[in-house]
Design a protein around this motif. Structure first.
Motif, mmCIF file in Angstrom:
data_model
loop_
_atom_site.group_PDB
_atom_site.id
_atom_site.type_symbol
_atom_site.label_atom_id
_atom_site.label_comp_id
_atom_site.label_asym_id
_atom_site.label_seq_id
_atom_site.Cartn_x
_atom_site.Cartn_y
_atom_site.Cartn_z
ATOM 1 N N UNK A 1 -16.631 12.788 -0.240
ATOM 2 C CA UNK A 1 -15.675 12.904 -1.213
ATOM 3 C C UNK A 1 -14.277 12.222 -0.499
ATOM 4 N N UNK A 2 -14.177 12.865 1.034
ATOM 5 C CA UNK A 2 -12.893 12.578 1.604
ATOM 6 C C UNK A 2 -13.274 10.943 1.912
ATOM 7 N N UNK A 3 -14.181 10.482 2.019
ATOM 8 C CA UNK A 3 -14.201 9.084 2.618
ATOM 9 C C UNK A 3 -13.845 8.357 1.353
ATOM 10 N N UNK A 4 -14.337 8.556 0.325
ATOM 11 C CA UNK A 4 -14.202 8.047 -1.163
ATOM 12 C C UNK A 4 -12.614 7.905 -1.369
ATOM 13 N N UNK A 5 -11.992 9.093 -1.339
ATOM 14 C CA UNK A 5 -10.465 9.116 -1.437
ATOM 15 C C UNK A 5 -9.816 7.933 -0.282
ATOM 16 N N UNK A 6 -10.304 7.973 0.645
ATOM 17 C CA UNK A 6 -9.622 7.164 1.646
ATOM 18 C C UNK A 6 -9.777 5.669 1.340
ATOM 19 N N UNK A 7 -11.136 5.339 0.982
ATOM 20 C CA UNK A 7 -11.388 4.028 0.722
ATOM 21 C C UNK A 7 -10.609 3.582 -0.722
ATOM 22 N N UNK A 8 -10.662 4.438 -1.732
ATOM 23 C CA UNK A 8 -9.840 4.312 -2.897
ATOM 24 C C UNK A 8 -8.448 3.812 -2.567
ATOM 25 N N UNK A 9 -7.658 4.649 -1.713
ATOM 26 C CA UNK A 9 -6.526 4.465 -1.528
ATOM 27 C C UNK A 9 -6.218 3.069 -0.602
ATOM 28 N N UNK A 10 -7.082 2.457 0.087
ATOM 29 C CA UNK A 10 -7.016 1.666 0.911
ATOM 30 C C UNK A 10 -7.122 0.334 -0.117
ATOM 31 N N UNK A 11 -8.142 0.108 -0.972
ATOM 32 C CA UNK A 11 -8.083 -1.006 -1.941
ATOM 33 C C UNK A 11 -7.024 -1.153 -3.052
ATOM 34 N N UNK A 12 -6.748 0.343 -3.396
ATOM 35 C CA UNK A 12 -5.605 0.280 -4.430
ATOM 36 C C UNK A 12 -4.344 -0.356 -3.739
ATOM 37 N N UNK A 13 -4.082 -0.428 -2.354
ATOM 38 C CA UNK A 13 -2.935 -1.172 -1.951
ATOM 39 C C UNK A 13 -2.670 -2.592 -2.074
ATOM 40 N N UNK A 14 -3.985 -3.042 -2.328
ATOM 41 C CA UNK A 14 -4.341 -4.613 -2.551
ATOM 42 C C UNK A 14 -4.196 -5.185 -3.836
ATOM 43 N N UNK A 15 -4.065 -3.968 -4.745
ATOM 44 C CA UNK A 15 -4.196 -4.396 -6.340
ATOM 45 C C UNK A 15 -2.857 -4.122 -6.700
ATOM 46 N N UNK A 16 -2.535 -5.332 -7.685
ATOM 47 C CA UNK A 16 -1.130 -5.304 -8.489
ATOM 48 C C UNK A 16 -1.300 -4.511 -9.734
ATOM 49 N N UNK A 17 -0.535 -3.451 -9.747
ATOM 50 C CA UNK A 17 -0.575 -2.621 -10.896
ATOM 51 C C UNK A 17 0.828 -2.868 -11.856
ATOM 52 N N UNK A 18 1.163 -3.558 -12.809
ATOM 53 C CA UNK A 18 2.425 -3.640 -13.458
ATOM 54 C C UNK A 18 2.115 -2.956 -14.881
ATOM 55 N N UNK A 19 3.183 -2.103 -15.048
ATOM 56 C CA UNK A 19 3.427 -1.462 -16.089
ATOM 57 C C UNK A 19 4.275 -2.376 -17.325
ATOM 58 N N UNK A 20 3.966 -2.702 -18.466
ATOM 59 C CA UNK A 20 4.565 -3.438 -19.226
ATOM 60 C C UNK A 20 5.271 -2.813 -20.411
#
Length: 309
Positions: free
Chosen positions: A290-309
């Motif tokens: 679960x800890x590694x899951x959170x670390x990995x999720x936060x890592x890949x999230x940084x490379x994803x563009x999230x735009x609110x419209x």
């Protein structure tokens, strides 16, 4: 067919407490090339409320915010999963185990009852199963990436179990809030906000609103945990507080953990050492994953563009 559509439409009108024009399907978020609409958020809100009736007590805007964040996590996880496969497929018997766990938590006794309950709330069993499959695939992905980093001392566990067989063991009923600090946030401000919210709204609602752990959907409930299943640092913290109290923030990989002790018990029982070892190893493995899951999720999230419209 037309009758079903009218019922479906009426549900969302009632949910929003406004006119039909306000539920026009609009894109509100773009996650790279994937979109989330206001209808997607409403359906997710209905899903979360159906499986966790305590969400009903939150105001509409907070429920929608929780639902939006839930969908963002799903989209990001799915994007990563589909990098190496073309379709998410899971054995049905494994999905059924998760389904059984779901319906038992809300007081139902069979899959058929669960299906009827979902339909009464304008949801399908297939919709729920797809979400379960996604989470199973994510867990498998995390395991494949981090299994070599898992640290489990089997001999230490066995020695402790043999000792407990003679003297008994302590168990804790725990709740958790796992939070992180964004780039534009300060730890003290975030922590003070959480404590204020716990004081005014209660631990459960604060977990629903702010915890980034999967347990947030279940009011932060971890359940009964044996002392020898806990990380030594965490055990040291909860041993110092009384029933009903919360710990100071505990630094863990990927965030900060606040624990609440709801109850304790001490049991001396004739345990099967081998079976008990399996349970504890599984619990410790899941905790680390679960800890590694959170670390990995936060890592890949940084490379994803999230735009609110």
């Amino acid at each position: 067919m037309f009758y079903k559509f009218i019922k479906y439409l009426f549900f969302f009108i009632f949910f929003l407490e406004t006119t039909a024009s306000s539920i026009e399907n609009k894109i509100i978020l773009k996650i790279d090339n994937k979109i989330i609409t206001n209808i997607d958020v409403l359906i997710e809100a209905n899903y979360l409320k159906t499986l966790n009736p305590n969400l009903q007590d939150l105001d509409k805007d907070k429920i929608l915010e929780i639902s939006k964040n839930s969908l963002i996590r799903e989209k990001i996880k799915k994007k990563e999963i589909l990098k190496n496969i073309t379709k998410i497929e899971i054995e049905q018997n494994i999905v059924n185990q998760f389904i059984e766990n779901m319906f038992s938590k809300i007081g139902l006794y069979s899959k058929l009852d669960f299906k009827s309950y979902l339909e009464e709330n304008r949801l399908s069993l297939n919709y729920v199963e797809e979400k379960i499959k996604l989470e199973i695939m994510w867990n498998r992905l995390i395991y494949s990436k981090y299994k070599s980093k898992l640290k489990i001392n089997s001999e230490e566990i066995k020695d402790q179990l043999l000792k407990n067989k003679e003297t008994g063991s302590k168990q804790y009923f725990l709740q958790e809030i796992l939070f992180d600090i964004k780039e534009n946030e300060k730890f003290n401000i975030k922590y003070d906000k959480l404590i204020e919210n716990i004081s005014s709204q209660g631990f459960e609602k604060t977990a629903l609103l702010y915890s980034i752990s999967n347990t947030s959907k279940n009011n932060g409930n971890i359940g009964w945990v044996k002392a020898n299943s806990l990380n030594k640092n965490i055990l040291n913290k909860i041993e110092k507080i009384k029933i009903g109290e919360i710990t100071k923030p505990i630094t863990i990989p990927g965030g900060f953990l606040i624990l609440k002790v709801l109850d304790t018990k001490f049991q001396k029982e004739n345990i099967d050492i081998e079976k008990e070892m399996e349970k504890i190893i599984k619990a410790k493995t899941n905790h680390q994953l679960n800890q590694y899951s959170l670390i990995f999720y936060n890592k890949i999230k940084k490379d994803i563009k999230i735009n609110e419209l």
